[in-house]
Design a protein around this motif. Sequence first.
Motif, mmCIF file in Angstrom:
data_model
loop_
_atom_site.group_PDB
_atom_site.id
_atom_site.type_symbol
_atom_site.label_atom_id
_atom_site.label_comp_id
_atom_site.label_asym_id
_atom_site.label_seq_id
_atom_site.Cartn_x
_atom_site.Cartn_y
_atom_site.Cartn_z
ATOM 1 N N PHE A 151 0.834 -1.201 0.000
ATOM 2 C CA PHE A 151 0.000 0.000 0.000
ATOM 3 C C PHE A 151 0.869 1.252 0.000
ATOM 4 O O PHE A 151 0.555 2.243 -0.662
ATOM 5 C CB PHE A 151 -0.937 -0.001 1.200
ATOM 6 N N GLY A 152 1.982 1.209 0.723
ATOM 7 C CA GLY A 152 2.912 2.334 0.709
ATOM 8 C C GLY A 152 3.525 2.537 -0.664
ATOM 9 O O GLY A 152 3.735 3.681 -1.108
ATOM 10 N N LEU A 153 3.807 1.438 -1.371
ATOM 11 C CA LEU A 153 4.323 1.534 -2.729
ATOM 12 C C LEU A 153 3.298 2.184 -3.656
ATOM 13 O O LEU A 153 3.652 3.006 -4.511
ATOM 14 C CB LEU A 153 4.688 0.144 -3.237
ATOM 15 N N ASN A 154 2.034 1.822 -3.460
ATOM 16 C CA ASN A 154 0.967 2.441 -4.263
ATOM 17 C C ASN A 154 0.870 3.931 -3.975
ATOM 18 O O ASN A 154 0.703 4.747 -4.894
ATOM 19 C CB ASN A 154 -0.366 1.759 -3.968
ATOM 20 N N GLN A 155 1.012 4.307 -2.703
ATOM 21 C CA GLN A 155 0.959 5.722 -2.338
ATOM 22 C C GLN A 155 2.146 6.487 -2.915
ATOM 23 O O GLN A 155 2.007 7.641 -3.331
ATOM 24 C CB GLN A 155 0.937 5.876 -0.812
ATOM 25 N N THR A 156 3.302 5.847 -2.927
ATOM 26 C CA THR A 156 4.481 6.482 -3.511
ATOM 27 C C THR A 156 4.283 6.731 -5.000
ATOM 28 O O THR A 156 4.699 7.760 -5.544
ATOM 29 C CB THR A 156 5.725 5.600 -3.289
ATOM 30 N N ALA A 157 3.639 5.778 -5.682
ATOM 31 C CA ALA A 157 3.396 5.917 -7.121
ATOM 32 C C ALA A 157 2.499 7.109 -7.434
ATOM 33 O O ALA A 157 2.549 7.651 -8.542
ATOM 34 C CB ALA A 157 2.772 4.634 -7.670
ATOM 35 N N LEU A 158 1.689 7.529 -6.475
ATOM 36 C CA LEU A 158 0.814 8.685 -6.690
ATOM 37 C C LEU A 158 1.607 9.969 -6.901
ATOM 38 O O LEU A 158 1.097 10.922 -7.498
ATOM 39 C CB LEU A 158 -0.131 8.871 -5.489
ATOM 40 N N MET A 159 2.845 10.005 -6.426
ATOM 41 C CA MET A 159 3.649 11.224 -6.520
ATOM 42 C C MET A 159 4.244 11.440 -7.905
ATOM 43 O O MET A 159 4.711 12.524 -8.220
ATOM 44 C CB MET A 159 4.774 11.188 -5.485
ATOM 45 N N PHE A 160 4.252 10.400 -8.747
ATOM 46 C CA PHE A 160 4.904 10.490 -10.049
ATOM 47 C C PHE A 160 3.878 10.751 -11.144
ATOM 48 O O PHE A 160 2.924 9.985 -11.307
ATOM 49 C CB PHE A 160 5.659 9.192 -10.364
ATOM 50 N N VAL A 161 4.058 11.840 -11.859
ATOM 51 C CA VAL A 161 3.194 12.122 -13.001
ATOM 52 C C VAL A 161 3.619 11.244 -14.168
ATOM 53 O O VAL A 161 4.747 10.749 -14.220
ATOM 54 C CB VAL A 161 3.265 13.612 -13.394
ATOM 55 N N ARG A 162 2.705 11.058 -15.117
ATOM 56 C CA ARG A 162 2.976 10.152 -16.232
ATOM 57 C C ARG A 162 4.205 10.588 -17.036
ATOM 58 O O ARG A 162 4.999 9.754 -17.484
ATOM 59 C CB ARG A 162 1.746 10.112 -17.137
ATOM 60 N N THR A 163 4.383 11.889 -17.192
ATOM 61 C CA THR A 163 5.497 12.398 -17.995
ATOM 62 C C THR A 163 6.850 11.999 -17.408
ATOM 63 O O THR A 163 7.810 11.780 -18.154
ATOM 64 C CB THR A 163 5.410 13.932 -18.094
ATOM 65 N N ALA A 164 6.920 11.885 -16.087
ATOM 66 C CA ALA A 164 8.192 11.597 -15.430
ATOM 67 C C ALA A 164 8.683 10.180 -15.678
ATOM 68 O O ALA A 164 9.875 9.894 -15.488
ATOM 69 C CB ALA A 164 8.066 11.842 -13.929
ATOM 70 N N VAL A 165 7.791 9.283 -16.092
ATOM 71 C CA VAL A 165 8.188 7.877 -16.278
ATOM 72 C C VAL A 165 8.042 7.433 -17.732
ATOM 73 O O VAL A 165 8.023 6.236 -18.011
ATOM 74 C CB VAL A 165 7.349 6.960 -15.354
ATOM 75 N N VAL A 166 7.966 8.392 -18.650
ATOM 76 C CA VAL A 166 7.796 8.033 -20.064
ATOM 77 C C VAL A 166 9.002 7.248 -20.590
ATOM 78 O O VAL A 166 8.849 6.226 -21.270
ATOM 79 C CB VAL A 166 7.562 9.300 -20.917
ATOM 80 N N ILE A 167 10.214 7.714 -20.276
ATOM 81 C CA ILE A 167 11.423 7.069 -20.806
ATOM 82 C C ILE A 167 11.593 5.645 -20.261
ATOM 83 O O ILE A 167 11.767 4.703 -21.053
ATOM 84 C CB ILE A 167 12.660 7.929 -20.537
ATOM 85 N N PRO A 168 11.540 5.425 -18.936
ATOM 86 C CA PRO A 168 11.651 4.027 -18.466
ATOM 87 C C PRO A 168 10.500 3.149 -18.963
ATOM 88 O O PRO A 168 10.713 1.968 -19.243
ATOM 89 C CB PRO A 168 11.633 4.155 -16.938
ATOM 90 N N THR A 169 9.307 3.724 -19.092
ATOM 91 C CA THR A 169 8.186 2.951 -19.622
ATOM 92 C C THR A 169 8.452 2.516 -21.054
ATOM 93 O O THR A 169 8.156 1.378 -21.438
ATOM 94 C CB THR A 169 6.884 3.782 -19.573
ATOM 95 N N TYR A 170 9.029 3.412 -21.843
ATOM 96 C CA TYR A 170 9.342 3.077 -23.237
ATOM 97 C C TYR A 170 10.340 1.917 -23.312
ATOM 98 O O TYR A 170 10.153 0.982 -24.100
ATOM 99 C CB TYR A 170 9.915 4.304 -23.948
#
Length: 291
Positions: free
Chosen positions: A121-140
Motif C-alpha cells: 500500500f505504501g508503494l501504491n501511495q508512492t506511485a501517486l507522486m509520479f506524473v505520467r510524464t516523469a516515467v515516459v522514458i523508463p516505460t518506453y
Amino acid sequence: MSFQGTKINPTSFSKSQIPFYIILIPMAIFMLLPVVFIFNQAFKPLDELFLFPPRFFVQNPTFDNFNQLFRTATTTGVPLVRYLFNTLLITVILVFLTIFISVMTGYVLSKKQFRAKKALFGLNQTALMFVRTAVVIPTYFIIVQVGLNNNPLVHILPYLAVPVNVFLMKQFIDQVPDQILEAARIDGASDIQILFKIIYPLTKNAIATVAILTFQATWGAVEASNLYIQDETMKSFAFYLNTLAVANTGSALAGVGMAAAAALIMFLPNLIIFIIMQSRVMNTMAHAGIK
C-alpha cells in the motif's frame, strides 16, 4: 420541520437557500462558459474563427467544419471509422479491466491480512507522486524489452494499474463493515462471490468514479499511438484528430475549423458520461472522508 435523520438537503424550497443561489448561480454560469465556447467554436465558419476581436457566440452557424473533417478523413489511407473503432474497443476493455483490478486490489489491501500489506500500500501511495510524464522514458524501454512495441496491447497493458483508482477503492471498501463479510464467509461465500455480491453493489458510486476517470483518460489518450505504435491502423481516434489539421493541410491555421470540430467530438462523450453519472461521483466525493 420533521426529523430528517442523516438527510442534508431540504425536500422543498426554503428562503434560507436564497443566499446560496445568489452565489452558486453566477458561479455555475461562469463554469459553463468553456462548454458553451467549445460548442460555438465548432460551428463557426472560417471568417468568424479568424475574426478580431473574436466573438464568443457564433453568428452564422455551419456544419462546414464537420463536413471538411470527414471529407478529409475519407481521402486518407485509413478510414476514420477504423480509428474510432480502435478507441471504442480500447476504452471499453480498459474501463472494465481497470474496474475489476482496482476493486480486487482495493479489497485485498482493505480486508485481507498478510505480511507485505503495508509495504504494498505504501508503494501504491508512492506511485501517486509520479506524473505520467516523469516515467515516459523508463516505460518506453520496458515496453520495447517485453516486445509490446507496435502491438495493439500497448494501448491497454501499461495503463491497467492506476494508483489513484486503487487508493480510491481501498478507502471506500474500508467503510464496508467486516461483520457483513464474515457473515458471508460463514454462509460459504468465496472471495469472488463476496466481490461480486457484496463489494461491487456497496461500492458502485466509487466504481462509477473510476469508470469516468478511466474513460476520460483513455478516450483522449495519444501517448501510446504517438510513442509505441507505428502501424497507422492501430492508432487511436484522439491521435488522429489531434494530428489531422496539420497532417492533411500542411498548416495549422488552415485546419483550425477541423480542429474545432474535432475538439467538440472529443469533448461530447466525456460530457454525456459525466451528466449521466455525476450523482454517483458526487456521492463518492461526499463519502470518501467518512469513516
